[in-house]
Design a protein around this motif. Structure first.
Motif, mmCIF file in Angstrom:
data_model
loop_
_atom_site.group_PDB
_atom_site.id
_atom_site.type_symbol
_atom_site.label_atom_id
_atom_site.label_comp_id
_atom_site.label_asym_id
_atom_site.label_seq_id
_atom_site.Cartn_x
_atom_site.Cartn_y
_atom_site.Cartn_z
ATOM 1 N N TYR A 1 -114.096 -53.833 49.982
ATOM 2 C CA TYR A 1 -115.403 -53.429 50.591
ATOM 3 C C TYR A 1 -116.612 -53.185 49.301
ATOM 4 C CZ TYR A 1 -119.103 -50.565 52.450
ATOM 5 O OH TYR A 1 -120.401 -50.124 52.812
ATOM 6 N N ASP A 2 -116.226 -52.384 48.177
ATOM 7 C CA ASP A 2 -117.038 -52.120 47.213
ATOM 8 C C ASP A 2 -117.483 -53.625 46.397
ATOM 9 O OD1 ASP A 2 -117.206 -49.564 47.543
ATOM 10 O OD2 ASP A 2 -115.740 -49.099 46.143
ATOM 11 N N SER A 3 -116.574 -54.427 46.281
ATOM 12 C CA SER A 3 -116.740 -55.958 45.543
ATOM 13 C C SER A 3 -117.577 -56.547 46.433
ATOM 14 C CB SER A 3 -115.331 -56.435 45.133
ATOM 15 O OG SER A 3 -115.735 -57.400 44.634
ATOM 16 N N ALA A 4 -117.396 -56.641 47.727
ATOM 17 C CA ALA A 4 -118.204 -57.390 48.732
ATOM 18 C C ALA A 4 -119.686 -56.953 48.437
ATOM 19 C CB ALA A 4 -117.497 -57.608 49.954
ATOM 20 N N VAL A 5 -119.873 -55.665 48.599
ATOM 21 C CA VAL A 5 -121.051 -55.030 48.708
ATOM 22 C C VAL A 5 -121.976 -55.473 47.246
ATOM 23 C CG1 VAL A 5 -122.390 -52.999 48.422
ATOM 24 C CG2 VAL A 5 -120.648 -53.088 50.361
ATOM 25 N N ASP B 1 -110.775 -61.749 36.904
ATOM 26 C CA ASP B 1 -111.742 -62.320 37.989
ATOM 27 C C ASP B 1 -111.562 -61.934 39.382
ATOM 28 O OD1 ASP B 1 -113.435 -62.909 35.944
ATOM 29 O OD2 ASP B 1 -112.980 -64.889 35.772
ATOM 30 N N SER B 2 -110.162 -61.536 39.879
ATOM 31 C CA SER B 2 -109.388 -61.505 40.994
ATOM 32 C C SER B 2 -110.370 -60.826 42.168
ATOM 33 C CB SER B 2 -108.222 -61.039 41.148
ATOM 34 O OG SER B 2 -107.753 -61.038 42.324
ATOM 35 N N LEU B 3 -110.786 -59.639 41.865
ATOM 36 C CA LEU B 3 -111.157 -58.827 42.751
ATOM 37 C C LEU B 3 -113.020 -59.237 42.798
ATOM 38 C CD1 LEU B 3 -111.426 -56.486 44.742
ATOM 39 C CD2 LEU B 3 -111.783 -55.036 42.930
#
Length: 583
Positions: free
Chosen positions: A371-375, A561-563
């Motif tokens: 969620y945090d990464s997408a935001v 770089d994955s997340l």
């Protein structure tokens, strides 16, 4: 619907109308009985025969059917009016409660719902320093009450309008029509069976008033909470109730087991003799305790007792419980953010060794990191709008057997996952969300199997990480287009690569084939990270043989770089990922 209309509505008038229709239906039923006794029965006992008698008997029989159909339709009007009364009464009560609380807090509510207050600390009418917060809460309650009344108005008007049309054009006298109307009314009081098409479930839910929906949640939390096609907020309300019930039930069952029996009956030649009653008691005890611990872990998460209160009542984003159950090893589905409102929705399927206790613990934080990464990956001109789901809706393989080597759990899980995503599509508000299906480890095989159902998977992008194969040989076979299939495979991941002998124990033959015939084949079809598969490979850290398989979502902080790449894909920016050449 406005405040004055709902506040002043004569709800008793609806009840009076309902009573009038009850009286009418009773009187009509008595007339039917008289008709049966005075006309039908007498004619049947007469000796009238011939062509005219035959026509008369047919017409009288048809008329009897029409009278019974009309009686049914009258009864349906009464039922609709009762539902109208319940719905409007609940909405009116909620409005009045909000308005009363506004007065208590010295807030003034205008006719249009606007709220004002005295901000002078020296005034006797000063509303206090918390006035703005109280005003927001009360305004939200007022809006909810008005929406509740509007919903009741629409659903009941539709039902009464249909019955009125039947009465005016005579179709209500048809027995098939009356039966269909009765079946429809009865269906409103019955929860659709598990597995029902999510769009049909959503239509059923929308046909209920808010009060009826509330009663369904209260009376059938286990069914409503796990039914695909029910909106996320309603599922969350039902599942939180059901979770408490499950915890209470497991505690009761543990107490009912009684005290622990003696482990040994004695000794023979110095060796202990096991007590069979102890073995049976311990097996039941351990199974109950394992599920209880899982349920309690999730409850602790929802109560904010973990990770600094994340997931608690005031969590931002909110943590919704979209599924909970004791089938098999247990079921648990949580979501950071509301998938019915978010523009971007991710649903991660975990793999080997996943448990309910894990969902309440680290797995919930995996979904939160996504969620945090997408935001953070949202574009400069975008308002972030994300929901991140962790879906343990199947029996994940455990390291106590060879289940990870077989497809059966993935096939069963894939069917349920397909239905779950279809449910998210059905309940989403506004324009369709950008949906990403994610599979980690064996969970990627579940996702792969889910794509093979008729109509495909309700997803726009698919992410596969640490995958042992997805059951197909080409990314193009997953139904979203090969350019929307993203693959992450760490160099030292023992699952995404051929494992060393004995790495997973009990899989000797399978591992032997992997080592001696590596090629580009994975355990279940073509290696998704290979060029032959045709997916879009994104950059991840090499990792180590001990942590790389679990670090695609930043668990150990060394995933490279994955997340960030996963966040870009989930937020709809898959074209911006850092890429890596296929192997």
């Amino acid at each position: 619907m406005d405040i004055k209309t709902l506040h002043d509505a004569d709800i008793i008038g609806i009840s009076t109308a309902k009573s009038a229709f009850d009286t009418l239906a009773t009187a009509f039923g008595q007339h039917i009985e008289s008709w049966q006794h005075d006309v039908v029965d007498r004619l049947g006992h007469s000796e009238w025969t011939g062509t005219a008698a035959g026509h008369a008997n047919t017409r009288i029989s048809n008329l009897g059917t029409e009278l019974q159909s009309a009686k049914q339709e009258l009864g349906l009007v009464s039922r609709a009016l009762q539902d109208a009364y319940d719905g409007f009464a609940a909405a009116q009560a909620h409005l009045i409660s909000a308005l009363d609380d506004a007065k208590t807090h010295k807030l003034t509510v205008a006719a249009d719902g606007g709220i004002t207050w005295d901000k002078d600390p020296n005034s006797p009418n000063f509303a206090g320093n918390d006035a703005e917060n109280q005003a927001q809460q009360i305004q939200s309650r007022i809006t909810a009450a008005l929406n509740e009344a509007d919903h009741a108005d629409q659903t009941i008007s539709s039902r009464l309008g249909h019955l009125a049309t039947n009465a005016s054009n005579g179709t209500g006298l048809d027995s098939a029509t009356a039966k269909a109307d009765t079946d429809a009314a009865n269906a409103l009081e019955q929860v659709p069976a598990a597995g029902t098409d999510p769009n049909s479930v959503k239509a059923w839910w929308n046909g209920l008033t808010d009060e009826q929906q509330h009663r369904m949640i209260l009376n059938h939390p286990d069914q409503i909470g796990n039914l695909d096609g029910i909106p996320a907020v309603a599922r969350n309300d039902a599942n939180r109730t059901n979770l408490k019930n499950l915890i209470q039930d497991r505690n009761r069952q543990l107490n009912d087991l009684g005290p622990e029996p003696k482990q040994y009956l004695g000794y023979v030649k110095g060796e202990p003799v096991t007590n069979p009653e102890y073995e049976k008691w311990k097996a039941k005890h351990d199974a109950l305790k394992e599920k209880l611990d899982g349920f309690q872990s999730i409850q602790d998460r929802l109560d904010g007792k973990k990770d600094g209160g994340l997931g608690g009542p005031n969590s931002d984003p909110p943590l919704l419980l979209l599924g909970i159950g004791d089938q098999g090893q247990g079921r648990a589905i949580v979501s950071w953010g509301d998938p019915d409102k978010a523009r971007n929705v991710s649903s991660l399927v975990p793999g080997l060794n996943s448990t309910m206790a894990g969902v309440g613990g680290g797995d919930a934080m995996t979904a939160k990191r996504i969620y945090d990464s997408a935001v953070s990956s949202a574009g400069k001109n975008e308002t972030p709008s994300v929901a991140s789901v962790f879906w343990l809706g199947y029996d994940a393989p455990q390291l106590d057997g060879d289940s990870v080597a077989a497809k059966d759990r993935a096939v069963a899980g894939g069917a349920d996952y397909n239905k779950f995503l279809a449910g998210l599509r059905a309940t989403h508000e506004g324009a369709p969300a950008h949906m990403t299906a994610q599979g980690h480890s064996y969970g990627s095989l579940v996702v792969g199997q889910a794509t093979q159902h008729p109509g495909g998977l309700a997803a726009d992008d698919i992410i596969l990480v640490g995958s042992p194969g997805v059951g197909v040989d080409k990314a193009s076979q997953l139904g979203v287009g090969a350019d929307h299939v993203y693959v992450g495979a760490a160099k030292n991941d023992p699952v995404a690569n051929a494992p060393s002998p004995g790495m997973l124990g009990g899989l000797g033959e399978l591992i032997y084939e992997q080592i001696n015939h590596p090629g580009k084949q994975a355990w279940f079809g073509t290696d998704p990270a290979s060029g032959d598969f045709g997916g879009q490979r994104f950059s991840v850290a090499d990792g180590t043989i001990t942590d790389s398989h679990d670090d695609y979502f930043g668990k150990h902080g060394a995933g490279g770089d994955s997340l960030p790449n996963i966040g870009k894909i989930v937020s709809g920016h898959g074209n911006a990922i850092t890429r890596q050449d296929p192997r």
